[in-house]
Design an enzyme around this catalytic site. Sequence first.
Site, PDB file in Angstrom:
ATOM      1  N   THR A 183      -3.064  33.379  14.705  1.00  0.00           N
ATOM      2  CA  THR A 183      -2.598  33.571  15.815  1.00  0.00           C
ATOM      3  C   THR A 183      -1.640  32.655  16.396  1.00  0.00           C
ATOM      4  O   THR A 183      -0.379  33.148  16.728  1.00  0.00           O
ATOM      5  CB  THR A 183      -3.753  33.417  17.045  1.00  0.00           C
ATOM      6  OG1 THR A 183      -4.666  34.108  16.499  1.00  0.00           O
ATOM      7  CG2 THR A 183      -3.164  33.753  18.406  1.00  0.00           C
TER       8      THR A 183
ATOM      9  N   LYS B 111     -10.644  17.914  23.798  1.00  0.00           N
ATOM     10  CA  LYS B 111      -9.314  17.579  24.797  1.00  0.00           C
ATOM     11  C   LYS B 111      -9.463  16.654  25.579  1.00  0.00           C
ATOM     12  O   LYS B 111      -8.408  15.994  25.995  1.00  0.00           O
ATOM     13  CB  LYS B 111      -9.286  19.216  25.323  1.00  0.00           C
ATOM     14  CG  LYS B 111      -8.959  20.215  24.465  1.00  0.00           C
ATOM     15  CD  LYS B 111      -9.168  21.401  25.254  1.00  0.00           C
ATOM     16  CE  LYS B 111      -8.592  22.821  24.068  1.00  0.00           C
ATOM     17  NZ  LYS B 111      -9.005  24.077  24.723  1.00  0.00           N
TER      18      LYS B 111
HETATM   19  N1  HSE Z   1     -11.125  28.668  22.668  1.00  0.00           N
HETATM   20  C1  HSE Z   1     -10.195  27.604  23.398  1.00  0.00           C
HETATM   21  C2  HSE Z   1     -10.173  28.340  24.799  1.00  0.00           C
HETATM   22  C3  HSE Z   1      -8.860  27.855  22.792  1.00  0.00           C
HETATM   23  O1  HSE Z   1     -10.857  29.059  25.164  1.00  0.00           O
HETATM   24  O2  HSE Z   1      -9.706  27.340  25.701  1.00  0.00           O
HETATM   25  C4  HSE Z   1      -7.698  27.031  23.086  1.00  0.00           C
HETATM   26  O3  HSE Z   1      -7.887  25.621  22.610  1.00  0.00           O
END
Ligand code: HSE
Length: 403
Positions: A11, A200
């Site tokens: 993606t 994160k």
């Molecule tokens: N799975 C992650 C989200 C994708 O839903 O934010 C982006 O890091």
Amino acid sequence: MVKIAVLGYGTVGSGVVKVLNTNAKLIAGRAGEEIEVKYVLDLRDFPEDPIQSKVVHDYSIILEDPEVSVVVETMGGTKPAYEFVKNALLAGKSVCTSNKELVAAHGAELIHIAEEKNINFFFEASVGGGIPIIRPLNVCLTADKIEQINGILNGTTNYILTKMAKEGSDFDVVLKEAQELGYAEKDPTADVEGYDACRKIAILTSLAYGQQVDYEDIYTEGITKITAEDFKYAKAMGAVIKIFGSSKKIGGKLYAMVAPQMIKSDNPLYSVDDVFNAISVTGNMLGDVMFYGKGAGKEATASAVVSDVVDAVKHSAEHVKVKWEVEKLEVSPMDEMENRFFVRIGAEEKEKAMADFDDIAVIDGGVEGEFGFVTPKMTEKQFDEAISDFNTFKTRIRVGFEG
Ligand code: HSE
């Protein structure tokens, strides 16, 4: 002409090629040079896609080609991404990545190698997808002591919680809908258990304080236990439930967690709905600043990766200093963190709750046979000890994130 290689044509990788093609002229103007994708590394072939002429399956072709000066890593995971990225840097190629697992686990080391080689390791897209947050922390917020960071850092869980709030449905029902619509993975564990948000907030906290914060040290609680009843109480409080990655420094101590929290409408993050992400950063001089946008998705995430490529081209003969030391910054034990808690117990223990907790605020969620209340601020340890005495305890959700 700058030649780059893209590792992984999924993606984000295919989005990078799309962004570079769509805005080629404009990007060349901003970078000062045209940027050409020379190779795409993938296990697969793409016979229907014009990219096929650039597809290679052997990484050494990229590594050994002196014409390739920037490597874009959009494979995800750490194996083999870590080895590939490290070798690219050691070979003198700058790297731009969207890979939060890689950055959270090895960011400090990879930045250090880039510094030694006088090149760059950029990772804007690793947090908040297309939202600029890494560069602002590294470049714009350098005059401030960062006091706290609170982020809605995961699109999948924000989508699920928004739907639960609007439809009054239970978690399992909404998760299934989200999977059918492609907003949640078949295996949603990393998102719904908070692991993605944990990496994160570890990255953001490491950058905010310039030292390694291990994601394994961050208390992480997902959204799988949140119910439709919890939202009835939230509504009665004029609040919503969101899952946050949060960190703050109080008196020299660092606290960090990923957990659902109730926030009220006066909080700027209250209206961040669906798959959107937002990050609020508080500086001691600046006060609050908020970043909002698409936290995932092909073009949005690729836009952030390509902005890193442009930055790498603009700084081709210069390392852009990123302060993130390998030396670990300890996260204080969760037991010591102070929070307010929304609590649900059986109605039969109402009197006990009134007696055991000082100054509770009673919440009428209209749920029969239950008593809901919010505690004053107390440590996690004090709360756990107090609540362990209750036989009818159902659930607790932290309230707000002030102070
Ligand atoms: N799975 C992650 C989200 C994708 O839903 O934010 C982006 O890091």
